[in-house]
Design an enzyme around this catalytic site. Structure first.
Site, PDB file in Angstrom:
ATOM      1  N   GLU A 265       0.826  -1.210   0.000  1.00 26.40           N
ATOM      2  CA  GLU A 265       0.000   0.000   0.000  1.00 26.40           C
ATOM      3  C   GLU A 265       0.860   1.260   0.000  1.00 26.40           C
ATOM      4  O   GLU A 265       0.533   2.251  -0.661  1.00 26.40           O
ATOM      5  CB  GLU A 265      -0.944  -0.001   1.198  1.00 26.40           C
ATOM      6  CG  GLU A 265      -1.936  -1.160   1.241  1.00 26.40           C
ATOM      7  CD  GLU A 265      -2.995  -1.090   0.160  1.00 26.40           C
ATOM      8  OE1 GLU A 265      -3.022  -0.111  -0.608  1.00 26.40           O
ATOM      9  OE2 GLU A 265      -3.818  -2.034   0.079  1.00 26.40           O
TER      10      GLU A 265
ATOM     11  N   ASP B 220      -4.078  -9.716  -8.451  1.00 27.00           N
ATOM     12  CA  ASP B 220      -4.436  -8.846  -9.569  1.00 27.00           C
ATOM     13  C   ASP B 220      -3.299  -8.006 -10.141  1.00 27.00           C
ATOM     14  O   ASP B 220      -2.939  -8.123 -11.321  1.00 27.00           O
ATOM     15  CB  ASP B 220      -5.614  -7.946  -9.187  1.00 27.00           C
ATOM     16  CG  ASP B 220      -5.478  -7.326  -7.797  1.00 27.00           C
ATOM     17  OD1 ASP B 220      -4.428  -7.509  -7.156  1.00 27.00           O
ATOM     18  OD2 ASP B 220      -6.432  -6.659  -7.347  1.00 27.00           O
TER      19      ASP B 220
ATOM     20  N   GLU C 119     -19.365  -6.599  -4.758  1.00 25.43           N
ATOM     21  CA  GLU C 119     -17.953  -6.897  -4.548  1.00 25.43           C
ATOM     22  C   GLU C 119     -17.592  -8.318  -5.008  1.00 25.43           C
ATOM     23  O   GLU C 119     -16.546  -8.541  -5.608  1.00 25.43           O
ATOM     24  CB  GLU C 119     -17.621  -6.719  -3.059  1.00 25.43           C
ATOM     25  CG  GLU C 119     -16.188  -6.938  -2.671  1.00 25.43           C
ATOM     26  CD  GLU C 119     -15.278  -5.764  -2.990  1.00 25.43           C
ATOM     27  OE1 GLU C 119     -14.102  -5.827  -2.606  1.00 25.43           O
ATOM     28  OE2 GLU C 119     -15.728  -4.805  -3.636  1.00 25.43           O
TER      29      GLU C 119
ATOM     30  N   GLU D 122     -12.156  -0.568 -10.586  1.00 24.93           N
ATOM     31  CA  GLU D 122     -11.662  -1.488 -11.620  1.00 24.93           C
ATOM     32  C   GLU D 122     -12.548  -1.570 -12.862  1.00 24.93           C
ATOM     33  O   GLU D 122     -12.048  -1.724 -13.983  1.00 24.93           O
ATOM     34  CB  GLU D 122     -11.474  -2.895 -11.030  1.00 24.93           C
ATOM     35  CG  GLU D 122     -10.359  -2.993 -10.016  1.00 24.93           C
ATOM     36  CD  GLU D 122     -10.741  -2.476  -8.636  1.00 24.93           C
ATOM     37  OE1 GLU D 122      -9.824  -2.213  -7.824  1.00 24.93           O
ATOM     38  OE2 GLU D 122     -11.961  -2.319  -8.372  1.00 24.93           O
TER      39      GLU D 122
END
Length: 592
Positions: free
Chosen positions: A195, A331, A447, A496
Site C-alpha cells: 500500500e 491482480d 464486490e 476497476e
C-alpha cells in the site's frame, strides 16, 4: 449518521471550468493526435498548473530518519543492474487515432466531465474540512481516520487527480501539506510495503511527473529509500510488512513464509520509475531479482503461465500452490507485466514472456462465458481455478470487482504486442463487468458474486439456472437471472470496472465505452452520495432506498475511480496512453 442524498447534485466552485471550456473549443479547431505530439488541452493545462507563483506557502520538512544513510546488514551486491536503454524498435501505438468531434458531442462530453469534477471537488472539500492530513474520511460521521501509517493517504493519493482536473489552488495547498510529511515517523509499528508503494510512492512520483515540483521528488526519494529498506533481507527478497524500528536499525528484516503474490509482484513499476527519475539504479536493481524469480517459475506452476495466489519469497518459491486467480491477492502482479514492458520501452524480454504467458493461460482456464438470459450478448467473466491433486484444473465461476481491471490490461497488452485478438478479449471482459453493473437495481455490481459457465452452445436455460442456484446457500430470491450469489453485496467505491472501460475507450475509440462510463458514473454517484461526500454501499443488490452505507471513503475514490471517470470524458491527449503508463492506483508515470 448523515442523511443520504437521493441523487448527486454537486456545485461547481471554480472559474477554471469556463477557462477549460474555452480551451476545448479551440481544441476542436486545432486538435490532432499524432503519435508523440502534445496537443492543446494537455499543453494548456500544463501551462496553467505549472506556471506562476504558488498560492500556498511551502515549508519543506526533511524526514527525521535519513533512510538512505541506514547501514544494511544485507546490502545489495555490486554491480547493480541499471535501467536498460529502450529497445531499438519503438513500441506500437496504444491509443486510437481520434479525429475532431461534433459540437453536440463536445457539449455532452463537457457536461459529463463537469459532473465528475463537481463530485470530486465535493469529496475533496469534505476530506479537507473533516479529515485534513489524515489517511481517510469517514463520510457519515464527518471525521477522519488513519488507516495506514498516518502519512495522509487521501492527500497524497489525490495529488495527480487535483492536477489533472485543473484544481490549481487545491493542488498547491496539497503539495504544501505533503512537504511537511515526516516519513521518519509512523502511527503504526509495521508499514505495509504494498500500500505504501502504490498509494504514496506512486502518488508522489506521478504528481512530480506532471508538475515538476521538486519537493515531490524529494519526498518520493525519502519514501523510496524506506521501501528499499524492505529488501534488507538475507535473500534480498522484499518483506510484506516493514518493521519500522528494525528498518531504522538496519539489522535486517525477516521475509515472511507466505504472502499474496500481488505483494512482491507490485513493486516493479514504482521502483523502476524512481530509478529513471533519480538516475540511481539501486531501486531497479532490487526488483530485477524479484522479476527473475517469477520469470523462472512461470511455466513450472500447477497451472503453467499463472502463479498461485500465495507465494513464498522466503524460499523464492512462486510455483507451489493449487489456487489461481486474477482477482484479489494476485491482480496487480499480472497488471504490471505489460505495464513494465511499456515503462521500459520493450527493453526487457521477460515482461513479454510473462504477459503473453499469463494471458494464454487465463484464456484457457480463467475466462468463461456466463449463461445469461440475453443469448446474443457476448461477454466474458474472470473466475478462479483450483488444481486438484490429480492435476485437473477446476473452474470456480466466482468473480469480484477487483477482477474487472483485467479487460483493460488484456486490451493494453493486445496493443503493445500487436495482438488484436486480445484487444477483443479485453472488450468482452470489460463488457462482462458492465453487464454486471446493469444487472442490479442500483446499477452497480457487488464486490463478489457467482455466475454459471456456459456449456457448449451458450443459450439461456432456466432449469439449469434454478438447479445451480439451489446449490448455493448464498442465493437470494431478489438476485437477477444469471447470478447464483452475491456473496459480498457491497460496493466500496472501487475503480476497476471504469478502469477497463476507460482503457477500451482510449484503445478503440468506440462510443459505446463512453456511454457505458456515463451509465456507471450516474449509478455510482447516486448509490454512494451522502451529505458530506461519498460512502461505501452495503448492498447494491436491493433498491437504492435500502442499500445502507458504511462510514468510510477509501483514498482510491478520488485517486482512481473519479480520475478514470474524468479521463473518460476528457480529450484523449490528456494523460495519453502513448505518453504515460498508469500504476495500479491510477498514478500516471511518464514513459521514456
Amino acid at each position: 449518521m448523515q442523511r443520504p442524498l437521493r441523487a448527486f447534485a454537486p456545485r461547481s466552485r471554480s472559474l477554471l471550468a469556463a477557462v477549460v471550456f474555452c480551451f476545448v473549443f479551440l481544441y476542436l479547431l486545432r486538435w490532432s493526435d499524432n503519435h508523440g505530439q502534445v496537443t492543446l488541452e494537455s499543453a494548456a493545462l500544463e501551462r496553467y498548473m505549472n506556471s506562476g507563483p504558488l498560492s500556498h506557502p511551502m515549508t519543506p520538512v526533511k524526514s527525521s530518519v535519513d533512510w538512505d544513510s541506514v547501514e544494511y546488514r544485507y546490502p545489495a551486491q555490486e554491480p547493480l543492474a541499471s535501467v536498460p536503454a529502450p529497445a531499438a524498435r519503438p513500441l506500437p501505438r496504444v491509443q486510437h487515432q481520434f479525429g475532431p468531434e461534433s459540437t453536440r458531442a463536445l457539449r455532452v462530453r463537457e457536461e459529463r466531465r463537469k459532473a465528475v469534477k463537481d463530485l470530486t471537488v465535493k469529496s475533496w472539500n469534505a476530506y479537507r474540512k473533516y479529515a485534513w492530513k489524515q489517511d481517510a474520511l469517514l463520510p457519515l460521521s464527518a471525521r477522519g481516520r488513519d488507516q495506514f501509517s498516518g502519512w495522509a493517504a487521501t492527500l497524497v493519493d489525490s495529488l495527480d487527480t487535483l492536477w489533472v482536473m485543473g484544481l490549481r489552488d487545491e493542488f498547491d495547498e496539497a503539495v504544501a501539506a505533503v512537504a511537511e510529511i515526516d516519513f521518519g515517523k509512523s502511527t503504526a509499528p509495521q508499514v505495509n510495503i504494498f500500500e505504501t508503494n502504490i498509494r504514496y510512492l506512486g502518488g508522489l512520483m506521478a504528481a512530480y511527473d506532471l508538475s515538476k515540483r521538486e519537493v515531490l521528488l524529494q519526498k518520493a526519494i525519502e519514501l523510496g529509500d524506506l521501501i528499499y529498506g524492505g529488501f534488507n533481507t538475507a535473500n534480498r527478497m522484499p518483506v510484506d510488512s516493514i518493521s519500522f524500528d528494525a528498518a531504522k536499525a538496519g539489522t535486517g528484516l525477516q521475509v515472511e513464509e507466505q504472502v499474496v503474490s500481488a505483494s512482491p509482484g507490485t513493486l516493479s513499476l514504482e521502483m523502476t520509475r524512481l530509478s529513471q527519475l533519480t538516475g540511481n539504479p539501486k531501486y531497479y536493481d532490487a526488483i530485477v531479482k524479484v522479476t527473475d524469480v517469477f520469470h523462472r517459475g512461470q511455466n513450472s506452476t500447477r497451472l503453467p503461465g499463472l502463479f498461485p495466489m500465495f507465494v513464498s519469497m522466503l524460499n523464492k518459491n512462486v510455483v507451489t500452490g493449487n489456487d489461481f486467480t486474477l482477482a484479489g491477492c494476485a491482480d496487480s502482479l499480472y497488471e504490471y507485466f505489460p505495464k513494465m514492458h511499456a515503462l521500459l520501452a520493450g527493453a526487457v524480454p521477460q515482461y513479454r514472456d510473462l504477459t503473453l504467458g499469463f494471458i494464454a493461460a487465463a484464456k484457457k482456464h480463467i475466462f468463461f462465458r456466463p449463461m445469461i438470459p440475453e443469448d446474443d450478448v457476448d461477454i466474458l467473466i474472470a473466475g478462479n481455478v483450483r488444481v486438484t491433486n490429480e492435476n485437473v484444473p477446476i473452474l470456480d465461476p466466482e468473480s469480484e470487482h477487483l477482477a474487472c481491471f483485467i479487460g483493460g490490461t488484456v486490451a493494453l497488452a493486445g496493443r503493445l504486442f500487436e495482438r488484436e485478438e486480445d484487444v477483443q478479449v479485453g472488450a468482452r471482459l470489460a463488457r462482462g463487468c458492465a453487464y454486471a453493473y446493469r444487472s442490479f437495481p442500483t446499477g452497480v455490481m457487488p464486490e463478489r458474486y457467482n455466475m454459471i459457465p456456459c456449456k457448449g452452445e451458450c443459450k439461456w436455460d432456466e432449469e439449469r439456472w434454478v438447479e445451480e442456484r439451489q446449490k448455493r446457500p448464498e442465493w437470494k430470491a431478489h438476485l437477477p437471472k444469471g447470478f447464483t450469489t452475491a456473496k459480498d453485496p457491497r460496493y466500496i467505491l472501487r475503480p476497476e470496472a471504469i478502469e477497463s472501460v476507460f482503457y477500451m475507450w482510449r484503445i478503440t475509440g468506440e462510443e459505446e465505452w463512453r456511454e457505458t462510463a456515463w451509465e456507471m458514473f450516474t449509478a455510482v454517484a447516486n448509490a454512494t452520495a451522502t451529505d458530506v461526500a461519498a460512502a461505501a454501499v452495503r448492498d447494491v443488490t436491493v433498491a437504492r432506498e435500502s442499500v445502507g452505507w458504511e462510514d468510510y471513503m477509501e483514498s482510491f475514490w478520488i485517486a482512481e475511480t473519479l480520475k478514470y471517470f474524468y479521463l473518460a470524458f476528457s480529450p484523449p491527449d490528456l494523460i495519453s496512453l502513448d505518453k504515460y503508463v498508469l500504476n495500479t492506483e491510477a498514478h500516471p508515470f511518464l514513459r521514456p
